[in-house]
Design a protein around this motif. Structure first.
Motif, short mmCIF file in Angstrom:
data_model
loop_
_atom_site.label_atom_id
_atom_site.label_comp_id
_atom_site.label_asym_id
_atom_site.label_seq_id
_atom_site.Cartn_x
_atom_site.Cartn_y
_atom_site.Cartn_z
N ILE A 175 0.86 -0.56 -0.09
CA ILE A 175 0.27 -0.08 -0.02
C ILE A 175 0.62 1.22 0.31
O ILE A 175 1.79 0.86 0.53
N LYS A 176 0.61 1.91 -1.29
CA LYS A 176 1.25 3.08 -1.21
C LYS A 176 0.67 4.23 -0.99
O LYS A 176 -1.17 3.93 -1.37
N VAL A 177 0.31 5.24 -0.10
CA VAL A 177 -0.60 6.18 0.47
C VAL A 177 -0.54 7.73 0.29
O VAL A 177 0.52 8.48 0.12
N ILE A 178 -1.13 7.99 -1.05
CA ILE A 178 -0.81 9.49 -1.55
C ILE A 178 -1.51 10.82 -0.92
O ILE A 178 -2.30 9.93 -0.40
N ILE A 179 -0.53 11.40 -0.45
CA ILE A 179 -1.34 12.54 0.35
C ILE A 179 -1.46 14.12 -0.83
O ILE A 179 -0.72 13.92 -1.59
N PRO A 180 -2.86 14.42 -0.20
CA PRO A 180 -3.51 15.27 -1.36
C PRO A 180 -3.28 16.26 -1.67
O PRO A 180 -2.51 17.19 -0.31
N ARG A 181 -2.23 17.32 -2.70
CA ARG A 181 -1.93 18.12 -2.82
C ARG A 181 -3.66 19.55 -3.34
O ARG A 181 -4.16 18.76 -3.98
N ASN A 182 -3.37 20.62 -2.87
CA ASN A 182 -3.70 21.45 -3.78
C ASN A 182 -5.26 22.00 -3.25
O ASN A 182 -6.13 22.03 -3.65
N LEU A 183 -4.96 21.61 -1.92
CA LEU A 183 -6.71 21.23 -1.40
C LEU A 183 -7.38 22.62 -1.02
O LEU A 183 -6.42 23.74 -1.49
N THR A 184 -8.39 23.32 -1.43
CA THR A 184 -9.62 24.40 -1.15
C THR A 184 -8.84 24.92 -0.02
O THR A 184 -8.95 23.72 1.30
N GLU A 185 -9.97 25.87 0.14
CA GLU A 185 -9.83 26.71 1.08
C GLU A 185 -11.13 25.72 1.90
O GLU A 185 -10.65 25.60 3.76
N SER A 186 -11.98 25.22 2.02
CA SER A 186 -12.73 24.37 2.75
C SER A 186 -11.77 23.14 2.87
O SER A 186 -12.59 22.67 4.25
N GLN A 187 -11.10 22.71 2.09
CA GLN A 187 -10.78 20.87 2.26
C GLN A 187 -10.17 21.71 3.66
O GLN A 187 -9.89 20.77 4.36
N LYS A 188 -9.68 22.03 3.17
CA LYS A 188 -7.85 22.39 4.64
C LYS A 188 -8.92 22.83 6.00
O LYS A 188 -8.08 22.42 6.21
N ARG A 189 -10.10 23.03 5.82
CA ARG A 189 -10.60 23.59 7.32
C ARG A 189 -11.68 22.25 7.53
O ARG A 189 -11.53 21.81 9.01
N LEU A 190 -11.97 21.54 6.76
CA LEU A 190 -12.14 20.05 7.14
C LEU A 190 -11.04 19.44 7.96
O LEU A 190 -11.09 19.01 8.94
N VAL A 191 -10.22 19.08 6.91
CA VAL A 191 -8.46 18.72 7.55
C VAL A 191 -8.30 19.12 9.03
O VAL A 191 -8.55 18.29 9.83
N LYS A 192 -8.47 20.64 9.16
CA LYS A 192 -7.33 21.18 10.54
C LYS A 192 -8.80 20.50 11.42
O LYS A 192 -8.48 20.22 12.88
N GLU A 193 -10.39 20.99 11.21
CA GLU A 193 -11.42 19.98 12.46
C GLU A 193 -10.83 19.04 12.68
O GLU A 193 -10.78 18.09 14.20
N ILE A 194 -10.72 17.79 11.48
CA ILE A 194 -10.90 16.63 12.19
C ILE A 194 -8.87 15.94 13.03
O ILE A 194 -8.91 15.44 13.90
N GLU A 195 -7.81 17.72 12.32
CA GLU A 195 -6.73 17.12 13.43
C GLU A 195 -7.09 17.20 14.45
O GLU A 195 -6.95 16.98 15.82
N GLU A 196 -7.68 18.79 14.64
CA GLU A 196 -8.01 19.48 16.40
C GLU A 196 -8.62 18.43 16.81
O GLU A 196 -8.43 17.84 18.28
N SER A 197 -9.68 17.38 16.63
CA SER A 197 -10.39 16.59 17.32
C SER A 197 -9.54 15.00 17.19
O SER A 197 -10.33 14.78 18.81
N LEU A 198 -8.96 15.15 16.55
CA LEU A 198 -8.21 14.26 17.28
C LEU A 198 -6.79 14.35 18.80
O LEU A 198 -7.06 13.26 19.17
N ASN A 199 -6.36 15.56 18.13
CA ASN A 199 -6.08 15.84 19.57
C ASN A 199 -6.79 15.82 21.01
O ASN A 199 -5.92 15.98 22.12
N HIS A 200 -8.18 15.96 20.90
CA HIS A 200 -8.26 16.41 22.13
C HIS A 200 -8.99 15.09 21.92
O HIS A 200 -9.44 14.48 23.20
N GLU A 201 -9.20 13.57 21.64
CA GLU A 201 -9.26 12.35 22.27
C GLU A 201 -7.53 11.77 23.03
O GLU A 201 -6.93 12.25 22.87
#
Length: 362
Positions: free
Chosen positions: A336-362
């Motif tokens: 398995i090779k995991v591909i990291i997305p490039r050129n995310l939109t601003e809304s996509q970046k916000r969603l990823v940031k929300e996921i990151e923050e929720s993981l940090n609070h677990e």
């Protein structure tokens, strides 16, 4: 001093008994005999050397003269008085093994190597070995290929005799058909191939018009070679009777085919196992997914479990290669090779940031 140390050649000290000399020669003769090592020039040369040593040390009279020379006699064993011009005698360095038939018969009995016979005008043909490159899919699934190979065949005009039809080879008058001639003096008897017939024991008085006395002609043969399923690089198969022709009435040797398998653009192989690469994105790796992967039998659907890490190897049991020995098949591993997305939109970046923050609070 003498030119050769025959005791050392047989692996003995100069105090060796007759029994030890005979035992040493018997052991080495079996190991280095040409019929045990067909086509090997080094072992053939070694066999002649140990035969020469035993020809001297195995004879009481010759051994006595040799021992005297080793103690510092005035003559070199290769350049002694028997090499004076006109006496017809040659030194030990000219020894050619050609007449130890009685010796082998007495020593080996029914185990006597074939090369110990008095005449060697006939022997089995030598084996032939070739390398053949084959496609990956034929190695995996099996199949066959055609090979065109040069071949030395018996002449059809003279049926291998070398003589023009209506004539036959005649016995060599110099060696009387033995193939060797001997020179002797002072208790030494040295055999050499007959120079007139070149050791064959016969001469061609009326050479065949087609093969010019050789008894053979060069042709090309086409063989259909079967490729076993699961063949790998280095796999070696034998085709009986397709090697070099034998002399006289003896059978031909065998042909050995060694396969070299070409690389494939998709599959990598390690023994029976197959490896392929599959790419998924980071979100598929986190949440799990189902993808299509190639196998040797076609494409299949494969589940990717949630939380799959980059570099993970997922196994498809039994999707590898069969064993040439009839054992169970190997497996296929999907890397398995995991591909990291490039050129995310601003809304996509916000969603990823929300996921990151929720993981940090677990």
């Amino acid at each position: 001093m003498v030119a050769k140390d025959y005791y050392a050649i047989l692996g003995l000290s100069d105090t060796a008994t007759d029994k030890e000399i005979k035992a040493a020669f018997r052991k080495l003769a079996k190991r280095y005999h040409p019929d045990t090592n067909p086509g090997n020039q080094k072992t053939e040369s070694k066999f002649k050397e140990i035969s020469e040593a035993y020809e001297i040390l195995g004879n009481a009279a010759k051994k006595s003269q040799y021992d005297q020379l080793r103690k510092g006699g005035p003559y070199n064993f290769q350049e002694g008085p028997w090499q004076q011009p006109g006496n017809g005698m040659h030194g030990a360095s000219d020894f050619e093994f050609g007449n130890l038939g009685d010796l082998f018969s007495s020593m080996f009995g029914n185990e006597m190597p074939r090369g110990g016979s008095r005449r060697r005008t006939s022997h089995k043909g030598e084996n032939q070995e070739i390398e053949v490159e084959i496609p990956f899919d034929k190695a995996v699934h099996g199949g066959s290929i055609s090979l065109s190979l040069p071949r030395t065949s018996s002449c059809g005009a003279c049926h291998g005799t070398g003589s023009e039809p209506g004539y036959s080879p005649e016995r060599c008058p110099d060696c009387r058909g033995i193939g060797t001639v001997q020179f002797g003096q002072g208790g030494f008897a040295i055999s050499r191939p007959c120079p007139r017939c070149r050791g064959k024991g016969h001469i061609i008085t009326h050479p065949c018009h087609q093969c010019h006395g050789d008894g053979t002609i060069q042709t090309t043969r086409t063989l259909r070679i079967k490729i076993p399923e699961g063949t790998d690089t280095g796999t070696r198969i034998r085709i009986k009777g397709e090697g070099h022709p034998g002399m006289g009435s003896m059978p031909p040797g065998d042909l050995y085919v060694i396969f070299q398998v070409q690389q494939d653009s998709i599959f990598q192989r390690k023994g029976k196992d197959i490896f392929v690469d599959a790419a998924i994105n980071a979100f598929q790796a986190m949440t799990g997914t189902e993808i299509e992967v190639p196998t040797l039998k076609g494409k299949v659907r494969m589940k990717i479990p949630p939380g799959t890490q980059p570099g993970a190897q997922l196994r498809l049991k039994g999707q590898g290669l069969p064993s040439l020995k009839g054992l169970e098949k190997g497996d296929q591993f999907v890397r398995i090779k995991v591909i990291i997305p490039r050129n995310l939109t601003e809304s996509q970046k916000r969603l990823v940031k929300e996921i990151e923050e929720s993981l940090n609070h677990e």
